[in-house]
Every structure is written in structure tokens, then in C-alpha cells.
Design an enzyme around this catalytic site. Structure first.
Site, mmCIF file in Angstrom:
data_model
loop_
_atom_site.group_PDB
_atom_site.id
_atom_site.type_symbol
_atom_site.label_atom_id
_atom_site.label_comp_id
_atom_site.label_asym_id
_atom_site.label_seq_id
_atom_site.Cartn_x
_atom_site.Cartn_y
_atom_site.Cartn_z
ATOM 1 N N ARG A 46 34.825 48.103 37.869
ATOM 2 C CA ARG A 46 33.675 47.341 38.379
ATOM 3 C C ARG A 46 32.351 48.089 38.205
ATOM 4 O O ARG A 46 31.318 47.484 37.938
ATOM 5 C CB ARG A 46 33.925 46.980 39.860
ATOM 6 C CG ARG A 46 32.848 46.081 40.472
ATOM 7 C CD ARG A 46 33.266 45.613 41.860
ATOM 8 N NE ARG A 46 32.158 45.095 42.627
ATOM 9 C CZ ARG A 46 31.804 43.802 42.694
ATOM 10 N NH1 ARG A 46 32.488 42.895 42.051
ATOM 11 N NH2 ARG A 46 30.771 43.416 43.424
ATOM 12 N N ILE A 72 26.385 40.331 40.637
ATOM 13 C CA ILE A 72 27.835 40.338 40.439
ATOM 14 C C ILE A 72 28.390 39.987 41.826
ATOM 15 O O ILE A 72 27.959 40.564 42.832
ATOM 16 C CB ILE A 72 28.318 41.715 39.926
ATOM 17 C CG1 ILE A 72 29.852 41.793 39.795
ATOM 18 C CG2 ILE A 72 27.854 42.848 40.784
ATOM 19 C CD1 ILE A 72 30.310 43.122 39.146
ATOM 20 N N SER A 73 29.285 39.007 41.906
ATOM 21 C CA SER A 73 29.710 38.503 43.214
ATOM 22 C C SER A 73 30.495 39.550 44.000
ATOM 23 O O SER A 73 31.068 40.483 43.427
ATOM 24 C CB SER A 73 30.575 37.249 43.032
ATOM 25 O OG SER A 73 29.882 36.283 42.280
ATOM 26 N N GLN A 74 30.534 39.352 45.319
ATOM 27 C CA GLN A 74 31.324 40.201 46.232
ATOM 28 C C GLN A 74 32.784 40.222 45.753
ATOM 29 O O GLN A 74 33.334 39.158 45.404
ATOM 30 C CB GLN A 74 31.223 39.567 47.616
ATOM 31 C CG GLN A 74 32.014 40.243 48.708
ATOM 32 C CD GLN A 74 32.143 39.335 49.931
ATOM 33 O OE1 GLN A 74 32.056 38.118 49.820
ATOM 34 N NE2 GLN A 74 32.351 39.928 51.074
ATOM 35 N N PRO A 75 33.444 41.380 45.758
ATOM 36 C CA PRO A 75 34.832 41.447 45.265
ATOM 37 C C PRO A 75 35.756 40.419 45.934
ATOM 38 O O PRO A 75 36.534 39.736 45.253
ATOM 39 C CB PRO A 75 35.265 42.882 45.615
ATOM 40 C CG PRO A 75 33.988 43.656 45.651
ATOM 41 C CD PRO A 75 32.934 42.711 46.131
#
Ligand code: SAM
Length: 226
Positions: A46, A72-75
Site C-alpha cells: 500500500r 486512496i480509500s480507507q483499507p
């Protein structure tokens, strides 16, 4: 996992440490159970998808800025969508909103073919370079407005919107294969519901609201215009 460009400041300050912590606390800890999805997270570096963040920020429990006003979206949000799509290794998948390329890198490990569209040329160029560095050859990228899907490559077994739409674009539902699943954050500009729509027949769909979420806005023909 590649550690290119990283020199740990402390013994535990490595991508492996932060990735394992993210998976244990944010994903397994919140009930993500699909082992294929969890294994894909363990393999995807990531930090390479948000290089201006520190290592701990890159793996933190929130979205991270990637430039051009995007994130980048939250995991957990990514894992939630991937698990809810019930992906199979033979699937052909469309992602609308390539962003950093992170979700495409996860998808590339989980399915046979990934098609992904991004409207911001700078982000697409960076994503293309990252995916090439990771030798992920089953991903096809395109620049442009993906709000109406990608008709030439339809039908898809799964479609992901990674930006929030005011409503589900009707033409895209018809790009699902029968049995295919569409995941999309749909609703207001600053708060949405994650929807899963399954195509159950030629003209029939089953829709389920999975829960609240917040995504950056979808732009273009079927997106927000402001
Ligand atoms: N999936 C991405 C990742 O893994 O980094 C995160 C995507 S980010 C939350 C949403 C992305 O959707 C942004 O990069 C934005 O530019 C893109 N986007 C918004 N509207 C779009 C459209 N109509 N067509 C293609 N991409 C769009």
C-alpha cells in the site's frame, strides 16, 4: 511485498509490520473473513500507492491524499467492497475510479481480468507505472469518464464504483453479467450508502443496502456536476 525506497527508522518501522497490523486490527478485527481478500492485502504494498505519506500513515485507518484532490480509500472500505462482491478467480471486473491503482492491484490478484477507468490523466499515469512495476499484467487501464461503464468489455462479473454517485447509472447495470454484482456508494454528496446490486435475470436485479460510507464524488455524465 516490495520494500523499494524504504529504510526503516526503527526496527518495527517496515512495510511488513504496518501491513500485518492493518490486516489484524482494521480488517480481521472488523470481521473481514474472506481469506483470499486478506491474502491480497498482505501482498499489495500500500505504501507504494501513496508515496508522499509516511509508512504509518500509508497503512492507517483512513483515506490518504494522493494528489489532484483525490484519495486512496480507507483499507477497511476497500476490503468491505471486495468481500461483498464475492469474487471468483475466473471473474472479469470493472473498476470506475482507478485513483492510485491500489484497489486494481488487489483485484488483479483475486480475479482473471481487471478493467479500470480514471478521469484524471496524472493519476492514471502514476497508477499505470505502479501496476507495471508490480508485474500485474491482467489490468487494462483507460483514461476518461467511466461513469457510464465500459461497454466494449462488458459483460462484467463485478463492477466497482470507487467514487460516490447520486444514483446508480442505469446503463451500467446492463453491463453486468447475469449473476454479476455491482458495488457502489450512492446517495448525498457528503454521505452515501454502499449498495450491492446483483443481476438476477435479463431484466431483474436484487438490491441490498450494506451500510453508510463517505466517498469522493463521481464526476462526468452520471456523476455530480459542481
Ligand atoms: N480505487 C482507488 C484507489 O485504490 O486508489 C481510489 C479511488 S478515489 C476514492 C476515486 C477516484 O474516482 C478518483 O481518482 C477520481 O478521479 C475518480 N473518478 C471520479 N469520477 C470519475 C469518472 N467519471 N470516471 C473515472 N474516474 C472517476
Amino acid at each position: 511485498m516490495s520494500t523499494d525506497g524504504y529504510r526503516p527508522a526503527r526496527q518495527h518501522d517496515t512495510p511488513e509490520y504496518w501491513s500485518a497490523k492493518m490486516i489484524a486490527e482494521q480488517l480481521r478485527g472488523r470481521n473481514i473473513r474472506d481469506e483470499r481478500v486478506l491474502a491480497a492485502f498482505a501482498k499489495a504494498p500500500r505504501h507504494l500507492f501513496c508515496p508522499s505519506a509516511s509508512l504509518s500513515e500509508a497503512y492507517a485507518d483512513h483515506p490518504v491524499e494522493i494528489g489532484c484532490g483525490q484519495t486512496i480509500s480507507q483499507p477497511y472500505m476497500v476490503a468491505w467492497m471486495l468481500e461483498a462482491a464475492r469474487l471468483r478467480p475466473t471473474d472479469r471486473v470493472l473498476e470506475i475510479g482507478t485513483g492510485s491503482g491500489y484497489q486494481a492491484a488487489l483485484l488483479a490478484q483475486l480475479v482473471a481480468r481487471v478493467f479500470s477507468v480514471e478521469r484524471i490523466p496524472e493519476l492514471l499515469a502514476e497508477a499505470r507505472e505502479r501496476l507495471a512495476r508490480l508485474d500485474l499484467e491482467n489490468v487494462t487501464l483507460r483514461e476518461g469518464d467511466g461513469s457510464a461503464g465500459w461497454l466494449e468489455h462488458a459483460p462484467f462479473d463485478a463492477i466497482f464504483y470507487t467514487a460516490a454517485a447520486p444514483e446508480v447509472p442505469q446503463p451500467v447495470k446492463r453491463q453486468l453479467a447475469i449473476g454479476g454484482r455491482l458495488l457502489a456508494p450512492v446517495g448525498l454528496r457528503h454521505h452515501q450508502n454502499l449498495l450491492r446490486i446483483e443481476r438476477t435475470g435479463e431484466v431483474t436485479y436484487h438490491e441490498k443496502e450494506l451500510g453508510g460510507c463517505v466517498f469522493v464524488p463521481l464526476r462526468g455524465e452520471f456523476g455530480w456536476n459542481d
